[in-house]
Design an enzyme around this catalytic site. Structure first.
Site, short mmCIF file in Angstrom:
data_model
loop_
_atom_site.label_atom_id
_atom_site.label_comp_id
_atom_site.label_asym_id
_atom_site.label_seq_id
_atom_site.Cartn_x
_atom_site.Cartn_y
_atom_site.Cartn_z
N ARG A 48 0.84 -1.21 0.00
CA ARG A 48 0.00 0.00 0.00
C ARG A 48 0.87 1.25 0.00
O ARG A 48 0.56 2.25 -0.66
CB ARG A 48 -0.96 0.00 1.20
CG ARG A 48 -1.67 1.34 1.38
CD ARG A 48 -2.94 1.29 2.22
NE ARG A 48 -2.92 0.34 3.30
CZ ARG A 48 -2.21 0.46 4.44
NH1 ARG A 48 -1.44 1.52 4.65
NH2 ARG A 48 -2.26 -0.47 5.35
N TYR A 101 -17.13 16.82 -14.12
CA TYR A 101 -17.39 15.38 -14.20
C TYR A 101 -18.44 15.01 -13.15
O TYR A 101 -18.31 15.39 -11.97
CB TYR A 101 -16.09 14.61 -13.97
CG TYR A 101 -16.30 13.13 -13.96
CD1 TYR A 101 -16.62 12.44 -15.13
CD2 TYR A 101 -16.22 12.41 -12.78
CE1 TYR A 101 -16.85 11.09 -15.11
CE2 TYR A 101 -16.44 11.04 -12.75
CZ TYR A 101 -16.75 10.39 -13.92
OH TYR A 101 -16.98 9.04 -13.91
N ASP A 173 -8.42 19.23 -13.54
CA ASP A 173 -8.64 17.86 -13.99
C ASP A 173 -8.29 17.83 -15.48
O ASP A 173 -9.01 18.39 -16.31
CB ASP A 173 -10.11 17.48 -13.75
CG ASP A 173 -10.41 16.04 -14.14
OD1 ASP A 173 -9.73 15.50 -15.03
OD2 ASP A 173 -11.36 15.46 -13.57
N LYS A 198 -8.88 6.87 -18.80
CA LYS A 198 -9.23 7.45 -20.09
C LYS A 198 -8.00 7.44 -21.02
O LYS A 198 -7.49 6.40 -21.32
CB LYS A 198 -9.83 8.83 -19.87
CG LYS A 198 -10.86 8.89 -18.71
CD LYS A 198 -12.10 8.08 -18.93
CE LYS A 198 -12.95 7.91 -17.68
NZ LYS A 198 -13.34 9.14 -17.01
C1 PLP Z 1 -13.81 9.50 -15.71
C2 PLP Z 1 -13.47 10.83 -15.15
C3 PLP Z 1 -13.21 11.00 -13.79
C4 PLP Z 1 -13.33 9.88 -12.79
O1 PLP Z 1 -12.40 8.88 -13.02
P1 PLP Z 1 -12.64 7.32 -12.69
O2 PLP Z 1 -11.40 6.70 -13.14
O3 PLP Z 1 -13.87 6.88 -13.43
O4 PLP Z 1 -12.85 7.23 -11.20
C5 PLP Z 1 -12.85 12.26 -13.36
N1 PLP Z 1 -12.78 13.32 -14.21
C6 PLP Z 1 -13.03 13.18 -15.52
C7 PLP Z 1 -12.94 14.37 -16.40
C8 PLP Z 1 -13.40 11.95 -16.04
O5 PLP Z 1 -13.68 11.82 -17.34
#
Ligand code: PLP
Length: 383
Positions: A48, A101, A173, A198
């Site tokens: 961890r 998001y 983000d 992503k």
């Molecule tokens: C998918 C996404 C998240 C969250 O991420 P996860 O891996 O699904 O927890 C946060 N911000 C954006 C812009 C996203 O597309």
């Protein structure tokens, strides 16, 4: 490594030599590490707290974002959660953008709110709307750019200045752009967050998250919370992200080229009302996107002339595009935000911000773009 260009870093950042001469970083699928004597710890102690595959990924993430420190998490939401837990206290305020998001907004409003932290959301992208909503107790300004699903572009340098004038931190983000297309830390942001699920992963085969920053004391706080709260990724998932990162530049170039062609095709289609893509000269933030980004990315949204039923017919007839949430993989996806990714946003608010029942969102993959055009074309004929 720091002197090298992006594509070279994408392939080599995080490389480490081991006794076998392995050319790529192995998967250290292990939970605990031998101590030479009781209490005499080596570099790694417990999975961890740290793992060599994860360390390689964290080095690569920091390098790509040109930050000092990278941290990997078990999901994008785990990254956001850990960041919020490490930086926010009772009484603090967070100012965020409207079309955030959905999961981030749900976490803020339904969980962090219960801990005495308040949130405000601004629509619009001008400095005035941020200036009017910022408060003395604002600790974090949290933005996504381009935004989801409306693909508005926010001036990171402008918001950074504004946040810093008010002693707040700017969190960006950077999931939609990826570090290849946009480097928020260079533009003044304090912290970058990613869903590595992503574009960084890029193959729709893992869930992961990341935080990158350069301030040492903030890093110590987040590192402490990463270990204390424990939302860490497993070694195999770290390895998958590392592998995805190696092809990020070539994938993003192809995503961007394909998305521009589809955006242009849709703009000229009689059944399409409007196309939202920062790469189109008609996009209201096109010149800002040109300045701030190194390409316009693979996300395209558009309004169909017609209602939910018309959208459903389109979704029913696509063959190459898959109807699914998420984004950033090599394969093309299509979704209907108001009934899928943004269904949890109240209807009146959805309509007010422009997430109407006619809106569709594409995550344009790296297939042959002519096949993608043909697919949308035949599906639009059925509408
Ligand atoms: C998918 C996404 C998240 C969250 O991420 P996860 O891996 O699904 O927890 C946060 N911000 C954006 C812009 C996203 O597309």
């Amino acid at each position: 490594m720091d002197m090298m260009r992006f594509s070279t870093r994408a392939i080599h950042a995080g490389d480490r030599e081991d006794e076998t001469g392995a050319v790529t970083v192995p998967i250290y699928q292990v939970s605990t590490f031998r101590q030479k004597e009781p209490g005499v710890e080596g570099e790694y102690v417990y999975g961890r707290t740290g793992n060599p595959t994860r360390a390689a990924l964290e080095t690569a993430l920091a390098s790509l974002e040109e930050g000092e420190y990278g941290l990997a998490f078990s999901s994008g939401m785990a990254a956001t959660t850990t960041l919020a837990l490490s930086l926010l206290n009772h009484g603090d305020h967070v100012l965020a953008v409207h079309d955030l998001y959905g999961g981030t907004r749900r976490f803020f409003d339904r969980i962090m709110h219960n801990f005495g932290i308040s949130f405000a959301y601004v629509g619009g992208t001008t400095s005035g709307v941020f200036e009017n909503a910022i408060r003395p107790e604002t600790r974090i300004v949290w933005v996504e750019t381009p935004t989801n699903p409306l693909l508005q572009v926010i001036d990171i340098g402008m918001v950074a200045k504004l946040a810093h004038n008010h002693d707040a931190l700017l969190v960006v983000d950077n999931t939609f752009a990826s570090p290849y297309l946009q480097e928020p830390l260079k533009l003044g942001a304090d912290i970058v967050v990613h869903s590595t699920t992503k574009y960084l992963g890029g193959h729709s085969d893992l869930v992961g998250g990341a935080v990158v920053l350069s301030n040492a004391s903030l890093y110590e706080k987040v590192r402490f919370a990463q270990n204390a709260a424990g939302a860490v990724p497993g070694p195999f998932d770290c390895w998958l992200v590392l592998r995805g990162i190696k092809t990020l530049p070539v994938r993003m170039d192809r995503h961007s080229a394909n998305a521009l062609k589809l955006a242009e095709y849709l703009s000229a289609h009689p059944k399409v009302d409007a196309v939202l893509y920062p790469g189109l000269a008609s996009h209201p933030h096109h010149s800002l996107a040109r300045k701030q980004m190194n390409g316009f990315g693979g996300m395209v949204s558009f309004y169909l002339k017609g209602d939910f039923q018309a959208c459903k017919r389109l979704l029913k007839h696509v063959r190459i595009f898959t109807v699914a949430e998420s984004l950033g993989g090599v394969e093309s996806l299509i979704e209907h935000p108001s009934s899928m990714t943004h269904a949890s946003v109240p209807k009146d608010e959805r309509e007010r911000i422009g997430v109407t029942e006619s809106l569709l969102r594409l995550s344009v993959g790296i297939e042959d773009v002519d096949d993608l055009v043909t697919d949308l074309s035949q599906a639009l004929e059925k509408v």
